[in-house]
Scaffold this motif. Structure first.
Motif, PDB file in Angstrom:
ATOM      1  N   SER A 149       0.828  -1.197   0.000  1.00 33.63           N
ATOM      2  CA  SER A 149       0.000   0.000   0.000  1.00 33.63           C
ATOM      3  C   SER A 149       0.866   1.251   0.000  1.00 33.63           C
ATOM      4  O   SER A 149       2.090   1.198   0.132  1.00 33.63           O
ATOM      5  CB  SER A 149      -0.916  -0.001   1.223  1.00 33.63           C
ATOM      6  OG  SER A 149      -0.158   0.233   2.404  1.00 33.63           O
ATOM      7  N   GLU A 150       0.204   2.392  -0.118  1.00 36.01           N
ATOM      8  CA  GLU A 150       0.927   3.671  -0.101  1.00 36.01           C
ATOM      9  C   GLU A 150       1.580   3.916   1.256  1.00 36.01           C
ATOM     10  O   GLU A 150       2.550   4.679   1.361  1.00 36.01           O
ATOM     11  CB  GLU A 150      -0.031   4.808  -0.444  1.00 36.01           C
ATOM     12  CG  GLU A 150      -0.569   4.701  -1.870  1.00 36.01           C
ATOM     13  CD  GLU A 150      -1.793   5.558  -2.098  1.00 36.01           C
ATOM     14  OE1 GLU A 150      -1.708   6.528  -2.876  1.00 36.01           O
ATOM     15  OE2 GLU A 150      -2.837   5.247  -1.482  1.00 36.01           O
ATOM     16  N   THR A 151       1.067   3.286   2.306  1.00 34.59           N
ATOM     17  CA  THR A 151       1.668   3.409   3.640  1.00 34.59           C
ATOM     18  C   THR A 151       2.655   2.275   3.919  1.00 34.59           C
ATOM     19  O   THR A 151       3.093   2.087   5.049  1.00 34.59           O
ATOM     20  CB  THR A 151       0.580   3.406   4.719  1.00 34.59           C
ATOM     21  OG1 THR A 151      -0.232   2.224   4.581  1.00 34.59           O
ATOM     22  CG2 THR A 151      -0.310   4.643   4.588  1.00 34.59           C
ATOM     23  N   GLU A 152       2.980   1.501   2.877  1.00 41.13           N
ATOM     24  CA  GLU A 152       3.979   0.433   2.923  1.00 41.13           C
ATOM     25  C   GLU A 152       3.552  -0.757   3.770  1.00 41.13           C
ATOM     26  O   GLU A 152       4.396  -1.501   4.291  1.00 41.13           O
ATOM     27  CB  GLU A 152       5.347   0.972   3.378  1.00 41.13           C
ATOM     28  CG  GLU A 152       5.906   2.032   2.439  1.00 41.13           C
ATOM     29  CD  GLU A 152       7.304   2.473   2.825  1.00 41.13           C
ATOM     30  OE1 GLU A 152       8.044   1.661   3.421  1.00 41.13           O
ATOM     31  OE2 GLU A 152       7.653   3.632   2.547  1.00 41.13           O
ATOM     32  N   ASP A 153       2.244  -0.955   3.930  1.00 46.00           N
ATOM     33  CA  ASP A 153       1.739  -2.204   4.482  1.00 46.00           C
ATOM     34  C   ASP A 153       1.708  -3.236   3.353  1.00 46.00           C
ATOM     35  O   ASP A 153       1.410  -2.904   2.210  1.00 46.00           O
ATOM     36  CB  ASP A 153       0.336  -2.022   5.056  1.00 46.00           C
ATOM     37  CG  ASP A 153       0.327  -1.045   6.223  1.00 46.00           C
ATOM     38  OD1 ASP A 153       1.358  -0.928   6.900  1.00 46.00           O
ATOM     39  OD2 ASP A 153      -0.713  -0.401   6.445  1.00 46.00           O
ATOM     40  N   LYS A 168       3.876  -1.776   8.160  1.00 44.89           N
ATOM     41  CA  LYS A 168       5.189  -1.216   7.856  1.00 44.89           C
ATOM     42  C   LYS A 168       6.145  -1.359   9.038  1.00 44.89           C
ATOM     43  O   LYS A 168       7.310  -1.718   8.869  1.00 44.89           O
ATOM     44  CB  LYS A 168       5.044   0.250   7.459  1.00 44.89           C
ATOM     45  CG  LYS A 168       6.361   0.944   7.195  1.00 44.89           C
ATOM     46  CD  LYS A 168       6.176   2.414   6.873  1.00 44.89           C
ATOM     47  CE  LYS A 168       7.528   3.108   6.666  1.00 44.89           C
ATOM     48  NZ  LYS A 168       7.366   4.547   6.351  1.00 44.89           N
TER      49      LYS A 168
END
Length: 328
Positions: A149-153, A168
């Protein structure tokens, strides 16, 4: 028949630049064009493509979109049209599109009155619809991948309804389960702590997953690129101490060896791999079709699934080939 011959043809089609003028197929046989193709198709994101019966067509982009599907360049204009010519090869269901000095190859996967599915040169499956107001057509098979995801999940979705989630800041991933409601394009994720997340899938391609979450926010996830898995693959793999398969990489020359028959005669071919944990084999310098999907690889265990041209699993999970610790 060799194990490698059991797969059907499926390969990412190569992008071709041939410097052909847009009128270069005026004298070509345009082929026996299917009548269902002759209409305007909606490609999504304000883009349309029209195929005419005489081998001409027009591509239209609107609403300041990135026109990557056909023209490979961006435009900031509100509405633009781009003419092209094309031909159709009935035996291979190939559409050859001539546009602005470029030649592009599309392959028709399915075609009906309302839906057109094609594969582009990069192997991406694109669904076009007759009606722009129709609900999006989601090919859920494209979900079975690892996404960031954009939040690096990081999320992984397997074919059996299981998967994993890694935040993340977390040092390891946790197991999840999920189910998909096709009628509502609703993806429901169940975390081990009891948390339930519901995503409405807005669009899904080989590389991008766009969803709307419980709060109505739109999220964009992209395919997680990770080639470190390949280093774990190199070496010998076998059952009960007997080598069955071997992957090697000597001076950049990647080779796959399978040991056949009672005499355990080695048969070796080159192979390639991509960032989606897929392996492609080449016999006599030619890719014969299909691919192996590596579903798990550690220093001790290798699990694969085998797929053909239609992306159908041809043999199930191949744990019966290499389920035990490998030998080196």
């Amino acid at each position: 028949m060799r194990v490698l011959k059991l797969t059907s043809t499926l390969m990412l089609l190569m992008f071709i630049l041939m410097g052909v003028s847009s009128c270069s197929n005026e004298d070509e046989n345009i082929g026996n064009i299917p009548s269902q193709l002759i209409k305007t198709w909606y490609m999504g994101e304000g883009t349309y493509i029209t195929f005419n019966a005489d081998g001409t067509g027009v591509y239209t982009e609107t609403d300041d979109v990135y026109a990557a599907k056909l023209i490979h360049k961006s435009s900031s204009r509100a509405t633009e049209t781009y003419p092209f010519t094309y031909s159709y090869e009935e035996s291979t269901q190939a559409l050859t599109i001539h546009f602005d000095g470029e030649t592009m190859q599309w392959t028709i996967v399915t075609l009906s009155d309302d839906t057109l599915k094609i594969k582009d040169e990069e192997g991406e499956l694109i669904t076009l619809r007759k009606d722009a107001t129709s609900a999006p057509v989601i090919d859920i098979n494209l979900l079975y991948n690892t996404w960031i995801s954009e939040t690096e999940d990081i999320y992984t979705f397997n074919r059996d309804g299981n998967g994993s989630y890694k935040a993340k800041e977390a040092t390891s991933a946790n197991d999840i389960t999920y189910e998909y409601d096709e009628a509502n394009t609703l993806l429901t994720l169940h975390h081990i702590d009891g948390k339930v997340v519901r995503w409405t899938i807005l669009s899904l391609s080989n590389n991008t997953l766009k969803v709307k979450d419980n709060d109505g926010q739109e999220l964009t996830l992209t395919a997680y690129i990770n080639t470190a898995w390949m280093e774990l693959l190199y070496g010998k793999w076998g059952v009960a101490g007997q080598t069955e398969l071997k992957f090697t990489n000597k001076d950049g020359n990647k080779r796959f060896t399978i040991y056949e028959g009672e005499e355990r005669k080695p048969y070796t071919v080159p192979f390639k791999y991509d960032e989606y944990n897929r392996i492609y084999f080449f016999e006599d310098g030619t890719w014969e079709g299909g691919y192996w999907q590596v579903t798990k690889v550690t220093k001790d265990i290798l699990s694969i699934e085998e797929f053909g041209l239609d992306e159908e699993n041809t043999q199930g999970r191949c744990n019966d080939i290499v389920p035990h610790p490998r030998t080196r």
